[in-house]
Design a protein around this motif. Sequence first.
Motif, PDB file in Angstrom:
ATOM      1  N   SER A 175     -33.085  22.184  -3.021  1.00 45.79           N
ATOM      2  CA  SER A 175     -33.828  22.738  -4.149  1.00 45.79           C
ATOM      3  C   SER A 175     -34.900  21.780  -4.623  1.00 45.79           C
ATOM      4  O   SER A 175     -34.766  20.556  -4.547  1.00 45.79           O
ATOM      5  CB  SER A 175     -32.878  23.057  -5.312  1.00 45.79           C
ATOM      6  OG  SER A 175     -32.242  21.884  -5.772  1.00 45.79           O
ATOM      7  N   LEU A 176     -35.988  22.358  -5.107  1.00 47.45           N
ATOM      8  CA  LEU A 176     -37.095  21.576  -5.634  1.00 47.45           C
ATOM      9  C   LEU A 176     -36.674  20.900  -6.926  1.00 47.45           C
ATOM     10  O   LEU A 176     -36.124  21.539  -7.828  1.00 47.45           O
ATOM     11  CB  LEU A 176     -38.293  22.492  -5.901  1.00 47.45           C
ATOM     12  CG  LEU A 176     -38.974  23.087  -4.666  1.00 47.45           C
ATOM     13  CD1 LEU A 176     -39.757  24.332  -5.045  1.00 47.45           C
ATOM     14  CD2 LEU A 176     -39.886  22.053  -4.037  1.00 47.45           C
ATOM     15  N   GLN A 177     -36.931  19.600  -7.032  1.00 50.39           N
ATOM     16  CA  GLN A 177     -36.642  18.864  -8.249  1.00 50.39           C
ATOM     17  C   GLN A 177     -37.863  18.902  -9.170  1.00 50.39           C
ATOM     18  O   GLN A 177     -38.926  19.394  -8.801  1.00 50.39           O
ATOM     19  CB  GLN A 177     -36.246  17.431  -7.910  1.00 50.39           C
ATOM     20  CG  GLN A 177     -35.045  17.335  -6.982  1.00 50.39           C
ATOM     21  CD  GLN A 177     -33.814  18.041  -7.528  1.00 50.39           C
ATOM     22  OE1 GLN A 177     -33.336  17.717  -8.616  1.00 50.39           O
ATOM     23  NE2 GLN A 177     -33.301  19.012  -6.778  1.00 50.39           N
ATOM     24  N   ASN A 178     -37.698  18.389 -10.385  1.00 52.80           N
ATOM     25  CA  ASN A 178     -38.802  18.409 -11.334  1.00 52.80           C
ATOM     26  C   ASN A 178     -40.013  17.666 -10.787  1.00 52.80           C
ATOM     27  O   ASN A 178     -39.904  16.539 -10.308  1.00 52.80           O
ATOM     28  CB  ASN A 178     -38.370  17.779 -12.665  1.00 52.80           C
ATOM     29  CG  ASN A 178     -37.319  18.621 -13.373  1.00 52.80           C
ATOM     30  OD1 ASN A 178     -37.287  19.832 -13.209  1.00 52.80           O
ATOM     31  ND2 ASN A 178     -36.461  17.976 -14.138  1.00 52.80           N
ATOM     32  N   GLU A 179     -41.149  18.312 -10.855  1.00 50.57           N
ATOM     33  CA  GLU A 179     -42.387  17.722 -10.353  1.00 50.57           C
ATOM     34  C   GLU A 179     -42.945  16.724 -11.360  1.00 50.57           C
ATOM     35  O   GLU A 179     -42.990  16.993 -12.564  1.00 50.57           O
ATOM     36  CB  GLU A 179     -43.422  18.820 -10.097  1.00 50.57           C
ATOM     37  CG  GLU A 179     -44.727  18.315  -9.508  1.00 50.57           C
ATOM     38  CD  GLU A 179     -45.717  19.433  -9.298  1.00 50.57           C
ATOM     39  OE1 GLU A 179     -46.803  19.155  -8.758  1.00 50.57           O
ATOM     40  OE2 GLU A 179     -45.412  20.584  -9.671  1.00 50.57           O
ATOM     41  N   ILE A 180     -43.333  15.558 -10.870  1.00 46.78           N
ATOM     42  CA  ILE A 180     -43.951  14.549 -11.733  1.00 46.78           C
ATOM     43  C   ILE A 180     -45.452  14.781 -11.748  1.00 46.78           C
ATOM     44  O   ILE A 180     -46.115  14.727 -10.708  1.00 46.78           O
ATOM     45  CB  ILE A 180     -43.634  13.125 -11.243  1.00 46.78           C
ATOM     46  CG1 ILE A 180     -42.120  12.875 -11.296  1.00 46.78           C
ATOM     47  CG2 ILE A 180     -44.383  12.090 -12.075  1.00 46.78           C
ATOM     48  CD1 ILE A 180     -41.713  11.520 -10.767  1.00 46.78           C
ATOM     49  N   ILE A 181     -45.987  15.058 -12.911  1.00 46.71           N
ATOM     50  CA  ILE A 181     -47.422  15.304 -13.054  1.00 46.71           C
ATOM     51  C   ILE A 181     -48.064  14.051 -13.655  1.00 46.71           C
ATOM     52  O   ILE A 181     -47.785  13.694 -14.800  1.00 46.71           O
ATOM     53  CB  ILE A 181     -47.694  16.517 -13.959  1.00 46.71           C
ATOM     54  CG1 ILE A 181     -47.015  17.762 -13.362  1.00 46.71           C
ATOM     55  CG2 ILE A 181     -49.191  16.742 -14.118  1.00 46.71           C
ATOM     56  CD1 ILE A 181     -47.133  18.990 -14.219  1.00 46.71           C
ATOM     57  N   PRO A 182     -48.887  13.343 -12.885  1.00 47.55           N
ATOM     58  CA  PRO A 182     -49.472  12.088 -13.387  1.00 47.55           C
ATOM     59  C   PRO A 182     -50.492  12.338 -14.487  1.00 47.55           C
ATOM     60  O   PRO A 182     -51.147  13.394 -14.537  1.00 47.55           O
ATOM     61  CB  PRO A 182     -50.142  11.498 -12.145  1.00 47.55           C
ATOM     62  CG  PRO A 182     -50.443  12.681 -11.282  1.00 47.55           C
ATOM     63  CD  PRO A 182     -49.337  13.675 -11.519  1.00 47.55           C
ATOM     64  N   LEU A 183     -50.587  11.385 -15.387  1.00 46.56           N
ATOM     65  CA  LEU A 183     -51.652  11.410 -16.380  1.00 46.56           C
ATOM     66  C   LEU A 183     -52.970  11.111 -15.691  1.00 46.56           C
ATOM     67  O   LEU A 183     -53.003  10.661 -14.536  1.00 46.56           O
ATOM     68  CB  LEU A 183     -51.369  10.378 -17.473  1.00 46.56           C
ATOM     69  CG  LEU A 183     -50.052  10.555 -18.247  1.00 46.56           C
ATOM     70  CD1 LEU A 183     -49.847   9.370 -19.190  1.00 46.56           C
ATOM     71  CD2 LEU A 183     -50.057  11.870 -19.009  1.00 46.56           C
TER      72      LEU A 183
END
Length: 324
Positions: free
Chosen positions: A288-296
């Motif tokens: 399953s896909l884990q939480n995506e890290i969205i960079p600043l």
Amino acid sequence: MRTTFIYIIFTLISSCSTDETKLEKALRLAGNNRHELEKVLHHYSQKPADSLQLHAARFIIENMPGHYTLAGKEIEQFKEKIHADTSVSYFAKKLLEISISNIESIQKNAQKTEDVENIKSEFLIRHIDRSIERFITCPWLRDIPIDIFMEYVLPYRFEHEQPELWIDSLRITPDAWKEINASGIAKYAAWNNIEKLDLTRSEPLFHKDQIIQWLQQDIYDMCQHSALKDLFKSRASALPATIDFIPNFANRNGFHYWNRIISPEIKKISMRGTLERKAAKIYRKTYSLQNEIIPLKGEYIPEFFQKSFYKDVSDGLGSPLLVA
């Protein structure tokens, strides 16, 4: 009774708008292959009795983006060599294909083929049907939470190998089933006798020197590939399993990978290594896909943390000490 209860729970789950958005995103990313994935959903949406299969289909499809097959000249050459040896079992051939797709030097010269754009309905339906059959018939899965089944038994792939119906070719042998049932505690026998679970068409393996000659290394002396071997056998035996790993030790250089059986009956893990090695962080590979890290804006995110299928399980397992 169990099926009715599961159906009620899944009906409530399916109403969640977040899940709907995740599923729709996967279908959109499928492009021209969308109709194949929708065929699967339609196939299982006709009867309430197929509610478990429908939930399994949703889980597989909505988490499919990011999973891919590696292909290329080098991989095809290895596959020709692998399948040319008619004396070796299906298990050994498929295992080596899985391992080759996880070798960094080979990955660099290969091309990705996204699952969501290529997986066909016939393949998914067959895999789901056989997986649910195992869920119903294997006594050790009787009380396993549904989320553990979905994450650690249901997935059709291990690394970036060509997807195929290994689930049709590998199953527990009749003699091993007899031993499990004769134990009188069949529900727990599989957990306690993992090493004794013989599979059909699982022997013999490739000769060690042959693999070294092909790859210029003995990959099964490496923990990454040894863990893959154990994972393949575990999941082919319908045991919930995955790979846990320590990317960096806290007190020295190095890393470690191992096959992790996921069970309420197994409370502690034991690993063997050399000297005393402490884990800083422990991660788990997931389907399953884990939480995506969205960079600043302008923020650098190391490549490791951009991986979509790694889960930090350090708090749940503690920091184990590896002993010789």
